[in-house]
Design an enzyme around this catalytic site. Sequence first.
Site, PDB file in Angstrom:
ATOM      1  N   GLY A 167      13.565 -35.174 -24.795  1.00  0.00           N
ATOM      2  CA  GLY A 167      12.441 -34.406 -24.173  1.00  0.00           C
ATOM      3  C   GLY A 167      12.168 -33.224 -25.000  1.00  0.00           C
ATOM      4  O   GLY A 167      11.626 -32.299 -24.188  1.00  0.00           O
ATOM      5  N   ASN A 199       9.783 -31.677 -26.984  1.00  0.00           N
ATOM      6  CA  ASN A 199       8.807 -31.322 -27.688  1.00  0.00           C
ATOM      7  C   ASN A 199       8.055 -30.517 -26.812  1.00  0.00           C
ATOM      8  O   ASN A 199       6.997 -29.694 -27.297  1.00  0.00           O
ATOM      9  CB  ASN A 199       8.086 -32.534 -28.009  1.00  0.00           C
ATOM     10  CG  ASN A 199       7.601 -33.374 -26.621  1.00  0.00           C
ATOM     11  OD1 ASN A 199       8.422 -34.152 -26.423  1.00  0.00           O
ATOM     12  ND2 ASN A 199       6.357 -33.306 -26.195  1.00  0.00           N
ATOM     13  N   TYR A 221       9.958 -40.193  -7.266  1.00  0.00           N
ATOM     14  CA  TYR A 221      10.754 -39.431  -8.017  1.00  0.00           C
ATOM     15  C   TYR A 221      11.974 -38.846  -7.646  1.00  0.00           C
ATOM     16  O   TYR A 221      12.856 -38.763  -8.233  1.00  0.00           O
ATOM     17  CB  TYR A 221       9.472 -38.434  -8.374  1.00  0.00           C
ATOM     18  CG  TYR A 221       9.967 -37.206  -9.146  1.00  0.00           C
ATOM     19  CD1 TYR A 221       9.940 -37.185 -10.651  1.00  0.00           C
ATOM     20  CD2 TYR A 221      10.522 -35.893  -8.716  1.00  0.00           C
ATOM     21  CE1 TYR A 221      10.382 -36.436 -11.405  1.00  0.00           C
ATOM     22  CE2 TYR A 221      10.765 -34.860  -9.540  1.00  0.00           C
ATOM     23  CZ  TYR A 221      10.882 -35.211 -11.001  1.00  0.00           C
ATOM     24  OH  TYR A 221      11.594 -34.384 -11.947  1.00  0.00           O
ATOM     25  N   ILE A 247      10.645 -27.330 -20.471  1.00  0.00           N
ATOM     26  CA  ILE A 247      11.937 -26.900 -20.462  1.00  0.00           C
ATOM     27  C   ILE A 247      13.175 -27.395 -21.719  1.00  0.00           C
ATOM     28  O   ILE A 247      14.080 -26.797 -22.007  1.00  0.00           O
ATOM     29  CB  ILE A 247      12.768 -27.137 -19.091  1.00  0.00           C
ATOM     30  CG1 ILE A 247      12.751 -28.683 -18.968  1.00  0.00           C
ATOM     31  CG2 ILE A 247      12.176 -26.353 -18.144  1.00  0.00           C
ATOM     32  CD1 ILE A 247      13.532 -29.007 -17.500  1.00  0.00           C
TER      33      ILE A 247
END
Length: 342
Positions: free
Chosen positions: A34, A36, A207, A39
């Site tokens: 992740g 791109n 989540y 954080i």
Amino acid sequence: MAKKPFLSLVWDQWKKVPPVAVADLQGKTVVVLGANAGIGFEAAKHFAKMNPGRIILACRSQARGQEALQCLKSETGYEKAELWIVDLAEFSSVKAFADKFEKDGGRLDVLVENAGMAPPFDNTAEFTIDGWEQVNNLGPSLLAFLLLPRMLQTAKKYATTPRLIIVTSGSSLNSTLEDALINSDKPLRTFGSKEYCTKSVMGSRRYYDTKLLNVLFTRALSDRLQTNSLIVNTVNPGFCYSELRRNMPSGIAAAGIWLMERAMARTAEEGSRQLVWAAVGGDDQLDDLRGAFINNLEVCEAGDFIISDKGKSVQEKLWLDLVDELSAIDSRVRGIVDTYLK
């Protein structure tokens, strides 16, 4: 189970974030999932300034990943970054990423599993091509298993201590799992089923529960390592301005998030410092980092449910179920567990 008071979570957000940890990464390989945006991208920039042998930006989108790669090079001057594509929602993509790394034959010193997804804002479950609603858990866990041998080989060959970092959330401290999951013969199948993933579940707890599963996996994996040559931990970046909410429709909920962000959100760069510290910080307390929950650049106690007898029992049950499910997806998982774990 007692939960962490809301005001305590807010206070954590308002604490000043210490400066980013710095280490000498010369010759080492760092992989950031992740990477791109958000954080993940900010963490990759921090790593780039530590002169690693290579950084692999693991991204789902070729276009967005390429843009991030160019931005990283222009903003840091680092020229040894690479873009590799992986979609954690597709097991075939995860396996292809691991296969590529195995054929590449390089070392692996830091693996930051940052990628994740929030449920859709209409609270409708979205299922992967493989039939699971499990993007935050099964894909990252499968990749961790498949890259585990490479990390342990790196430790032995280069006399170093690699680190596997799994990004969770402070919300995991206040999450528990419903009895429908705990009492299920196949809890992960139940967790990822259309029958369980109602709008109520998706909107109220999904989540948080996925982030709790991340913590339980981290602790179970760390407990089973046969060697101290690898550190596995989990980190809470805090509530940050995030692209997880980039497609949120206008309305009351959006207004509430807007207000929360301005009242207490960290920048993505501040959140990334948590990931970097988990990856290279705490050299004076390495044993404390094993299986640790890291918050505000320090080792903290996990939530009451996690450390309770019930939580430990659930952790064991979920671990056994996870190994079964992932072994059916990739037969190498069982061999890795039998070879490298207790």
